[in-house]
Motif scaffolding. Structure first.
Motif, mmCIF file in Angstrom:
data_model
loop_
_atom_site.group_PDB
_atom_site.id
_atom_site.type_symbol
_atom_site.label_atom_id
_atom_site.label_comp_id
_atom_site.label_asym_id
_atom_site.label_seq_id
_atom_site.Cartn_x
_atom_site.Cartn_y
_atom_site.Cartn_z
ATOM 1 N N UNK A 81 -28.818 -19.679 -15.213
ATOM 2 C CA UNK A 81 -28.569 -19.780 -16.653
ATOM 3 C C UNK A 81 -30.041 -19.463 -17.451
ATOM 4 N N UNK A 82 -29.849 -19.236 -18.704
ATOM 5 C CA UNK A 82 -30.962 -18.889 -19.483
ATOM 6 C C UNK A 82 -31.243 -20.130 -20.249
ATOM 7 N N UNK A 83 -32.728 -20.677 -20.324
ATOM 8 C CA UNK A 83 -33.167 -21.806 -21.058
ATOM 9 C C UNK A 83 -33.289 -21.529 -22.634
ATOM 10 N N UNK A 84 -33.283 -22.175 -23.338
ATOM 11 C CA UNK A 84 -33.568 -22.485 -24.771
ATOM 12 C C UNK A 84 -34.269 -23.500 -25.237
ATOM 13 N N UNK A 85 -35.562 -23.296 -25.069
ATOM 14 C CA UNK A 85 -36.367 -24.776 -24.912
ATOM 15 C C UNK A 85 -36.908 -24.869 -26.487
ATOM 16 N N UNK A 86 -36.619 -23.967 -27.261
ATOM 17 C CA UNK A 86 -36.979 -24.123 -28.630
ATOM 18 C C UNK A 86 -36.589 -25.379 -29.377
ATOM 19 N N UNK A 87 -35.593 -26.069 -28.800
ATOM 20 C CA UNK A 87 -35.149 -27.430 -29.620
ATOM 21 C C UNK A 87 -36.020 -28.275 -29.029
ATOM 22 N N UNK A 88 -36.934 -28.176 -28.359
ATOM 23 C CA UNK A 88 -38.180 -29.219 -28.009
ATOM 24 C C UNK A 88 -39.054 -29.250 -29.074
ATOM 25 N N UNK A 89 -38.915 -28.152 -30.138
ATOM 26 C CA UNK A 89 -40.125 -28.088 -31.105
ATOM 27 C C UNK A 89 -39.819 -28.865 -32.248
ATOM 28 N N UNK A 90 -40.865 -29.691 -32.509
ATOM 29 C CA UNK A 90 -40.543 -30.539 -33.886
ATOM 30 C C UNK A 90 -39.965 -32.188 -33.756
ATOM 31 N N UNK A 91 -39.810 -32.374 -32.480
ATOM 32 C CA UNK A 91 -39.082 -33.638 -32.036
ATOM 33 C C UNK A 91 -40.241 -34.301 -31.110
ATOM 34 N N UNK A 92 -40.213 -35.622 -31.325
ATOM 35 C CA UNK A 92 -41.199 -36.221 -30.373
ATOM 36 C C UNK A 92 -40.157 -36.502 -29.111
ATOM 37 N N UNK A 93 -41.012 -36.886 -28.176
ATOM 38 C CA UNK A 93 -40.089 -36.986 -26.526
ATOM 39 C C UNK A 93 -39.426 -38.400 -26.775
ATOM 40 N N UNK A 94 -39.677 -39.157 -27.693
ATOM 41 C CA UNK A 94 -38.724 -40.270 -27.563
ATOM 42 C C UNK A 94 -37.760 -40.291 -28.705
ATOM 43 N N UNK A 95 -37.527 -38.938 -29.082
ATOM 44 C CA UNK A 95 -36.628 -38.916 -30.254
ATOM 45 C C UNK A 95 -36.757 -39.122 -31.793
ATOM 46 N N UNK A 96 -38.089 -39.423 -31.954
ATOM 47 C CA UNK A 96 -38.520 -39.725 -33.599
ATOM 48 C C UNK A 96 -38.869 -38.303 -33.966
ATOM 49 N N UNK A 97 -39.017 -38.306 -35.314
ATOM 50 C CA UNK A 97 -39.631 -37.195 -35.805
ATOM 51 C C UNK A 97 -41.048 -36.927 -35.726
ATOM 52 N N UNK A 98 -41.498 -36.164 -35.679
ATOM 53 C CA UNK A 98 -43.225 -35.989 -35.356
ATOM 54 C C UNK A 98 -44.013 -36.652 -36.379
ATOM 55 N N UNK A 99 -43.653 -36.373 -37.615
ATOM 56 C CA UNK A 99 -44.560 -36.928 -38.678
ATOM 57 C C UNK A 99 -44.486 -38.399 -38.716
ATOM 58 N N UNK A 100 -43.141 -39.023 -38.229
ATOM 59 C CA UNK A 100 -43.305 -40.563 -38.201
ATOM 60 C C UNK A 100 -44.236 -40.972 -37.039
ATOM 61 N N UNK A 101 -44.119 -40.470 -35.978
ATOM 62 C CA UNK A 101 -44.921 -40.640 -34.841
ATOM 63 C C UNK A 101 -46.480 -40.451 -35.210
ATOM 64 N N UNK A 102 -46.694 -39.614 -35.864
ATOM 65 C CA UNK A 102 -48.149 -39.520 -36.383
ATOM 66 C C UNK A 102 -48.671 -40.468 -37.359
ATOM 67 N N UNK A 103 -47.630 -40.942 -38.165
ATOM 68 C CA UNK A 103 -47.933 -41.734 -39.276
ATOM 69 C C UNK A 103 -48.301 -43.175 -38.560
ATOM 70 N N UNK A 104 -48.041 -43.175 -37.208
ATOM 71 C CA UNK A 104 -48.558 -44.388 -36.409
ATOM 72 C C UNK A 104 -50.036 -44.712 -36.250
ATOM 73 N N UNK A 105 -50.671 -43.450 -36.510
ATOM 74 C CA UNK A 105 -52.132 -43.546 -36.351
ATOM 75 C C UNK A 105 -52.520 -44.135 -37.898
ATOM 76 N N UNK A 106 -52.088 -44.061 -38.911
ATOM 77 C CA UNK A 106 -52.448 -44.664 -40.019
ATOM 78 C C UNK A 106 -52.207 -46.172 -40.064
ATOM 79 N N UNK A 107 -50.942 -46.358 -39.472
ATOM 80 C CA UNK A 107 -50.551 -47.878 -39.300
ATOM 81 C C UNK A 107 -51.595 -48.533 -38.540
#
Length: 327
Positions: A81-107
């Protein structure tokens, strides 16, 4: 032996990550802003662009990498089969949005100020969190894209590849063959990777955890295996037993003292149970030091506790053997 294609691919992935983290550090800066939230609102788009670009670069070439490794080890297997990994871009590995994940640094930074750290110290701690999370998300995107390519090929699984120095948990997992459907266990900041392989070829890529341990300086041994754990290994204890014992580590009253114990290996099929049975203590009480009794599922002492109560080195070695750390 590590395939050249794996070593080359990892170096490229490492270069992507290092470049990403250097830019993130420059964006964050060493001088804390007056308003952390306002700073984040002004810079989140830049951080997001950086993270997305890092993930996109990390997943590129996964299919070629898997094919190259299989070709190198002589088991070329075409994808079904042909892979379609583009769906991995922009999403954190725990399912959260990346901006929410990065805001944790401010918290984190705000929380450290609340605990009494200076503004500069708190801002620096936030950078540590940001760096760790970005590194993890780029590595996870790369790992998942590789696992997708592995899954499309019949009979192909993977061997876990270390990037020394690695933590003790990663060290005991490395070099074993895993089916394509076996999840890749990792911790925040983990940079271990897949080596595509079939089971009958995986033996050529095993990792000798004892050799890895001895390759480290004593300071690094203490850092990655804990001071007591490393000392137990240097005294002859089995690396896997020392590391795995920490999975269910807890504090319990033993011999009238609060000591670190573990339930790992104390079932009837466990290494500790067999060792304690051979010493004549199976199915008896809890005070093995004074010849008392212990239950078959009683906790076993951790190396830290053994060194704490041992009256001499010979006594420590006796207890290490009794609790299944020495053969």
């Amino acid at each position: 032996m590590l395939p050249d294609a794996s070593a080359d691919y990892y170096r490229k992935q490492q270069g992507i990550t290092l470049e990403l983290l250097a830019i993130a550090s420059d964006i964050w800066g060493s001088r804390p802003p007056k308003d952390f939230d306002r700073w984040f609102a002004s810079n989140v788009d830049m951080l997001m662009e950086l993270a997305l670009a890092g993930q996109a670069r990390a997943i590129a070439g996964a299919d070629v990498y898997v094919a190259d490794v299989l070709d190198e080890i002589g088991v070329s297997i075409a994808a079904d089969a042909v892979t379609a990994p583009d769906g991995l871009i922009g999403v954190a590995s725990d399912g959260r949005a990346l901006d929410t994940l990065m805001y944790g640094a401010v918290i984190t930074s705000k929380g450290r100020i609340a605990k009494g750290l200076s503004t500069s110290q708190a801002w620096a701690s936030g950078l540590d969190v940001l760096i760790n999370r970005l590194q993890t998300q780029v590595a996870d995107a790369s790992r998942v894209s590789t696992s997708l390519s592995i899954a499309t090929r019949r009979r192909v699984g993977y061997v876990r590849m270390l990037n020394p120095p690695s933590c003790s948990k990663c060290a005991v997992l490395a070099g074993k063959f895993y089916r394509y459907s076996t999840g890749f266990l990792r911790h925040p900041g983990c940079d271990c990777r897949h080596i595509p392989s079939t089971e009958n070829m995986s033996g050529d890529m095993t990792t000798d955890v004892d050799s890895y341990f001895t390759s480290l300086s004593e300071d690094l041994q203490n850092k990655y295996f804990t001071k007591a754990g490393a000392q137990a290994i240097r005294d002859g204890a089995d690396v896997n037993q020392v590391v795995n014992a920490r999975r269910d580590m807890q504090t319990a009253q033993v011999f009238g003292r609060d000591l670190l114990t573990t339930t790992v290996g104390v079932s009837r099929r466990g290494v500790a149970y067999r060792a304690m049975s051979n010493a004549g203590y199976a199915n008896r009480g809890t005070d093995v030091r004074s010849g008392g009794r212990f239950r078959a599922r009683a906790p076993r002492l951790m190396p830290e506790s053994i060194y704490q109560i041992a009256e001499s080195r010979d006594d420590a070695l006796r207890l290490l053997k009794l609790y299944g750390y020495l053969a």
